[in-house]
Design an enzyme around this catalytic site. Structure first.
Site, PDB file in Angstrom:
ATOM      1  N   LYS A 233       0.826  -1.218   0.000  1.00 21.15           N
ATOM      2  CA  LYS A 233       0.000   0.000   0.000  1.00 21.15           C
ATOM      3  C   LYS A 233       0.857   1.263   0.000  1.00 21.15           C
ATOM      4  CE  LYS A 233      -4.019  -2.158   2.260  1.00 21.15           C
ATOM      5  NZ  LYS A 233      -5.047  -2.003   3.351  1.00 21.15           N
TER       6      LYS A 233
ATOM      7  N   GLU B 193      -9.708 -10.220  -7.712  1.00 24.83           N
ATOM      8  CA  GLU B 193      -8.677  -9.203  -7.490  1.00 24.83           C
ATOM      9  C   GLU B 193      -7.497  -9.370  -8.452  1.00 24.83           C
ATOM     10  OE1 GLU B 193      -9.674  -8.445  -2.756  1.00 24.83           O
ATOM     11  OE2 GLU B 193      -7.782  -9.419  -3.303  1.00 24.83           O
TER      12      GLU B 193
ATOM     13  N   TYR C  62     -12.390  -2.017  -4.042  1.00 27.99           N
ATOM     14  CA  TYR C  62     -12.949  -2.206  -2.698  1.00 27.99           C
ATOM     15  C   TYR C  62     -14.479  -2.112  -2.697  1.00 27.99           C
ATOM     16  CZ  TYR C  62      -8.463  -2.177  -0.156  1.00 27.99           C
ATOM     17  OH  TYR C  62      -7.222  -2.495   0.360  1.00 27.99           O
TER      18      TYR C  62
ATOM     19  N   ASN D  39      -2.141   0.179   6.888  1.00 24.59           N
ATOM     20  CA  ASN D  39      -1.645  -1.095   7.422  1.00 24.59           C
ATOM     21  C   ASN D  39      -0.764  -1.867   6.430  1.00 24.59           C
ATOM     22  OD1 ASN D  39      -3.645  -1.872   5.695  1.00 24.59           O
ATOM     23  ND2 ASN D  39      -4.927  -2.868   7.231  1.00 24.59           N
TER      24      ASN D  39
ATOM     25  N   HIS E 101      -2.239  -5.388   1.490  1.00 25.35           N
ATOM     26  CA  HIS E 101      -3.546  -6.011   1.242  1.00 25.35           C
ATOM     27  C   HIS E 101      -3.320  -7.466   0.848  1.00 25.35           C
ATOM     28  CE1 HIS E 101      -7.523  -6.838  -0.424  1.00 25.35           C
ATOM     29  NE2 HIS E 101      -6.859  -7.469  -1.375  1.00 25.35           N
TER      30      HIS E 101
HETATM   31  P1  IDP Z   1      -8.251  -6.673   5.553  1.00 25.90           P
HETATM   32  O1  IDP Z   1      -7.400  -5.754   4.691  1.00 25.90           O
HETATM   33  O2  IDP Z   1      -7.492  -7.172   6.756  1.00 25.90           O
HETATM   34  O3  IDP Z   1      -8.911  -7.785   4.766  1.00 25.90           O
HETATM   35  P2  IDP Z   1     -10.841  -5.350   5.569  1.00 25.90           P
HETATM   36  O4  IDP Z   1     -11.840  -5.438   6.687  1.00 25.90           O
HETATM   37  O5  IDP Z   1     -11.124  -6.085   4.307  1.00 25.90           O
HETATM   38  O6  IDP Z   1      -9.412  -5.770   6.179  1.00 25.90           O
HETATM   39  O7  IDP Z   1     -10.656  -3.789   5.267  1.00 25.90           O
HETATM   40  C1  IDP Z   1      -9.992  -3.366   4.091  1.00 25.90           C
HETATM   41  C2  IDP Z   1      -9.050  -2.245   4.465  1.00 25.90           C
HETATM   42  O8  IDP Z   1      -9.830  -1.129   4.949  1.00 25.90           O
HETATM   43  C3  IDP Z   1      -8.088  -2.526   5.621  1.00 25.90           C
HETATM   44  O9  IDP Z   1      -6.938  -3.232   5.213  1.00 25.90           O
HETATM   45  C4  IDP Z   1      -7.758  -1.137   6.110  1.00 25.90           C
HETATM   46  O10 IDP Z   1      -6.810  -0.472   5.252  1.00 25.90           O
HETATM   47  C5  IDP Z   1      -9.104  -0.445   5.963  1.00 25.90           C
HETATM   48  N1  IDP Z   1      -9.896  -0.537   7.202  1.00 25.90           N
HETATM   49  C6  IDP Z   1     -10.478  -1.636   7.744  1.00 25.90           C
HETATM   50  N2  IDP Z   1     -11.148  -1.354   8.868  1.00 25.90           N
HETATM   51  C7  IDP Z   1     -10.990  -0.023   9.057  1.00 25.90           C
HETATM   52  C8  IDP Z   1     -11.446   0.894  10.070  1.00 25.90           C
HETATM   53  O11 IDP Z   1     -12.137   0.538  11.040  1.00 25.90           O
HETATM   54  N3  IDP Z   1     -11.077   2.200   9.910  1.00 25.90           N
HETATM   55  C9  IDP Z   1     -10.315   2.640   8.864  1.00 25.90           C
HETATM   56  N4  IDP Z   1      -9.875   1.820   7.895  1.00 25.90           N
HETATM   57  C10 IDP Z   1     -10.195   0.510   7.986  1.00 25.90           C
HETATM   58 MG    MG Z   2     -10.317  -7.655   3.221  1.00 23.73          MG
END
Ligand code: IDP
Ligand code: MG
Length: 140
Positions: free
Chosen positions: A10, A127, A50, A113, A116
């Protein structure tokens, strides 16, 4: 059973100059790159990627972040690659991720984070197809 998953390094991780460290960890885990692409997503492209999250409160912020700078998109192949990549990544929130995982090491917070990873065979297919035509995927 060998399978493919999609990984994205990312914008936060690209800015931190840890592309090489992350790819080194993929290779060490026998998650073999079979396609690699560096690009900057448009906001619309991030929204399409997304789309499953479009009702979530963080959708606009997430897609703004994902289009804020260059990313590296990889298709990775290996045994049980989808699940093993998720384990290597760690929990969505770096503060909750197992020590030594990519997000624990390189993530900043639940949004920024670092990486992905596809979460199922169906999402991996969608994807990978979102970024790579079949002919761009090498066999290994
Ligand atoms: P993942 O990447 O671990 O699969 P997902 O729930 O699919 O997590 O969420 C996609 C992305 O959205 C996350 O990697 C993160 O960058 C962002 N994200 C997820 N939850 C939150 C939140 O509560 N606040 C802000 N961003 C979030
Ligand atoms: Mg996800």
């Amino acid at each position: 059973m060998s399978e493919r998953t999609l990984a994205i390094i990312k914008p936060d991780a690209v800015k931190k100059q840890v592309i090489g460290d992350i790819i080194k960890r993929y290779e060490a885990a026998n998650l073999h790159p079979v396609a690699i692409r560096m690009m900057q997503l448009t906001k619309t492209a991030a929204e399409g990627f997304y789309a499953v999250h479009k009702q979530r409160p963080f959708f606009n912020s997430l897609t703004a972040f994902m289009s804020s700078g260059p990313v590296v998109v990889l298709a990775l192949a290996g045994d049980n690659a989808i699940k093993r990549h998720r384990e290597l990544m760690g929990a969505t929130d770096p503060a909750k991720a197992e020590p030594g995982t990519l997000r624990a090491v390189h993530g900043t917070n639940i949004e920024f984070n670092a990486v992905h990873g596809s979460d199922s065979a169906d999402t991996a297919r969608f994807e990978i197809g979102y970024f790579f035509p079949e002919m761009d995927l090498v066999a290994r």
